[in-house]
Structure formats: C-alpha cells, structure tokens
Design an enzyme around this catalytic site. Sequence first.
Site, PDB file in Angstrom:
ATOM      1  N   GLY A 239       0.809  -1.204   0.000  1.00  0.00           N
ATOM      2  CA  GLY A 239       0.000   0.000   0.000  1.00  0.00           C
ATOM      3  C   GLY A 239       0.841   1.252   0.000  1.00  0.00           C
ATOM      4  CD  GLU A 263       4.877  -3.400  -3.514  1.00  0.00           C
ATOM      5  OE1 GLU A 263       4.501  -2.327  -4.036  1.00  0.00           O
ATOM      6  OE2 GLU A 263       4.424  -4.505  -3.813  1.00  0.00           O
ATOM      7  CB  CYS A 300       3.692  -1.415  -6.851  1.00  0.00           C
ATOM      8  SG  CYS A 300       3.640  -3.158  -7.313  1.00  0.00           S
TER       9      CYS A 300
END
Length: 506
Positions: A239, A263, A300
């Site tokens: 997140g 992460e 991401c």
Amino acid sequence: MAYEHKGKHLIAGDWIGSDDSFDSQPVTGPALSFAAGGAEEVDRAARAAERAFSTYGNTSRAARADFLEAIAEEIEGRGAEITRLGCAETGLPAARLEGERGRTTGQLRLFAAHIREGRHLDRRHDPALPERQPLPRPDLRMVQRPLGPVAVFGASNFPLAFSTAGGDTASALAAGCPVVVKGHPAHPATGEIVAEAIAAAVARSGMPPGTFSFVQGTSHALGGALVQHPLIRAVGFTGSLAGGRALFDLCAARPEPIPFFGELGSVNPVFLLPAALASRATELGAAWAASLTMGVGQFCTKPGIVVAAEGPGLEAFTQAAARAASDVAASAMLTEGIASAFGRGAAQVRSRPGVTEILNAPAEGRQAGPALFQVSARDWLAQSALAEEVFGPLGLVVTASGPEQMLEVARSLKGQLTATLQLDEADTDLAREFVPVLEHKAGRVLVNGFPTGVEVADAMVHGGPYPASTNFGATSVGTLAIRRFLRPVCYQNMPERLLPADLRDD
C-alpha cells in the site's frame, strides 16, 4: 458458482456480523453493505489463529501443498463471479482480472510444488564430533520453522494477486502460518468471495478453522488493532508509504516488536543511455507511455521517471511518448480517494519550479488520463518532492546535461522496487558504471524492458531498500517470499524421535 452476498467477516469458519457497517463504492452496479470490524473481531480471529497454529504449523509439507492447490481450485470454481465482482468494484477490465486470477492460482500451485520439495527449509546438519580436540562438537541440526499467526493487508490495486489469497497469504500459509486478512475496502465483495473459496478449501482439506480469517472495515483503528495484537507474529502489507509507515511504527513500538514486510512506494526510474536513445527514441517513447498508463498507472512498478541526456533523441522520445499517451482514454481509478489524490499529485508536480507540461489529459471525478511533465536534472535534484511516487498515470522526464549528470541522478535516488537501463551494444561501458549504483538502490535491475509485469518465479525479487519496502532482505513475489514467515531453529543433541518431521532421517 454464484456469489451470495454475506457482508460479514469470516472468522474461523463462521460468518459473523458487526454493529458497524460500510458501503462499497463500485464503478458500476449497486453498492453493497459490509460489516465494519474492530478490536473485538481482530481478537477473535487472532485467538483462533493461535489455536490453529499448534496443528497447522506442524502439518506435513504434502498436506499444506494439497491445501494450497485446493484454494486454487476453489478460486477457479468461482472464476466468473470473481471477474464480475472485480470489474464492478474496481473498473478494471475483465481480461486484466482473468489474468490476475491466473497469476493468483499459479502462485498457489508454485508454492505448493516448492514446499513439497522442501526447498524453503534450508536444512543443515553438523554431525557430532565426540573425539574432536580440544573440545568435542555436539550434533547440530537446523531447519526453518513457521513464525505463528500472520496479518495480511489486502492491496487496492491488485484485488486478487496481492489481496485475500495473494502472495502474502499464499506464502504465509505455505510456511505453516495461519493468516488473518484485512480486506481492502476498494473491493469488499471480491475479497469476500475469495475468502469463501479459502474457507471451502480449509474445510475440504481438514485444516483447523482458525487457519484463515477475513475481517473488513475502513477505520485505521482496525488495522492498528491487527498489527498490535500480541498473538500476531508478522505482517504483510502492500500500500501507500504513509499508511505502511504508520503500521510499521506500530509494529516496532509493540512490547514485543514484530517484523513488518511492507511494500510501500517506488518511482521505478528508467535510464535511457545515449546509443539506445539515438537508435530507438520513437520506439522507446511509445513503449514507456504504454507501461506508464497500463492499468491507469496503478501498478507499483509503474516507470514514473525517465532520465536521459539532452539532444535530438530526447525530443523524439518525448514527442513519441506524448502521441502514444494522448491516445489513451481517461479511465476510472480504483477508488474516488485514489483519483482525488492523483489529481492533487499532478497539480503539485505541475506547480514545481522548472517543471514544464508535455501532456495533461482531462480528468474528472473518478476518471483520470495521462499527465506527462519534463524537468531538468538540476531542478529535479534540488527538489526531493519530485522523486516521490504519484500513484496514477503520471510520468516525469528528467533531462540531464550528459551521462555524468544521469549518474548523479541515479546516486541521489532513494530505495526502489526496480531500476531500468535502456541500452545498445555501444552503451556497454557506460552501463558498467550504472549497474553497481542501481543494484544498491533497487531490488530488480532490468535491461531493455519496462518493469510493469512481475514474473512469479524462484529468482524474482519484488522489494528493495526503503521506502520501496520496509525490509530490503525480503521479497513479496516469488518462492523466496515464503522465507519471510519462517525462522531458523537449531536442535542440539536432539533425539531423532523428538525432531520436527522435516529433520528426521526416516
């Protein structure tokens, strides 16, 4: 298998309501109501997980592998409904969700095969040397053992592969750790049906009911209660930097601190070396735009920053990127909050000194389109805020005076999930200067590709120095992810009948 909305938490095999509730915010279709839990539900789930651990943590590798495969089969049996719910809640296209579902079930099966072979155990044996002088050596055996109950936070941008049955859950279960998942409120129905699939696999495989629980809610208090519960032994999180850092600090502040595998954030820089830029500028510009805008920039591993030297190749690159990005229509972002944050982030980048706009697609409400900007390396180096992630389809081109200034940019970077070199044969000597810098900054270093798309494999590393992740020695993707939820135990002069099954000679 048709989805039957429950709107409840799954705790040790039972569907349980709460006094409070929240409504989903789907892109299409009606909103649904879900129970919003707190400390009481967390306590119940954590206690059930602790009870399950005494059994589940000592199951055979074969039994756990069968269980992981059963989860995969139960997910596949609900495939059509998972796709329908995921599309409605997130706005992601069906093809993306079907691919992500395949990744999720493939990951479960990969981990099953890995633990069947015992490759995660790192077994070692130093036999006794009773005649050794000046002192004898005892018999020493070492093996990796599961930590205990693990908390997992579902991710907004991957409703399947990084959420209820995603990599953190799969790796913890593979290690022998019961799991308590906090579902992400961006896709509560998708989370619920996947939790239902896991519960079916628990029952089908004869695992203790507390092996898996699933709680939902929107409050920070729920997440805080989960990471602070004394029976939780580790946390997996994907997140935002702000949210992850807050939970990391709570884990560290516990009377007994626990590992937090978070992460968090990354801009995933791409360095265009001179020969590659001269020969492939147009091709690279179009490819960067495609990677940058994939999934509305909500990966991401989105390559948010490109670094290149000034010159005609760079101009051709930016023009090609702008053309390709302008063909990408605005699309719904995962939540209204994410869309709003993207709008604010783009406005802040636009207002920075020295930043010029290449492309600014219109955005309204939950819809967002690509935004491209350019800034000199000098101005970029002077403003640390420009090196921070903007979640969404925003890209920044950093123009350097030459290779030395490109290296200066590389050395200034914070920790990254990935770093990419675009190079041709003539760039090899220069690339040798970049590689030691980038491997110090990132968990994965690529050549002639783009980082979106993370292969689930033995050699994959999805992590990196802070703030890419909170533990630079770990990965959240690939079989090495299992090792996060294990710890080494040495058994000295232990009779074989008392050793864990994985250390016995029989």
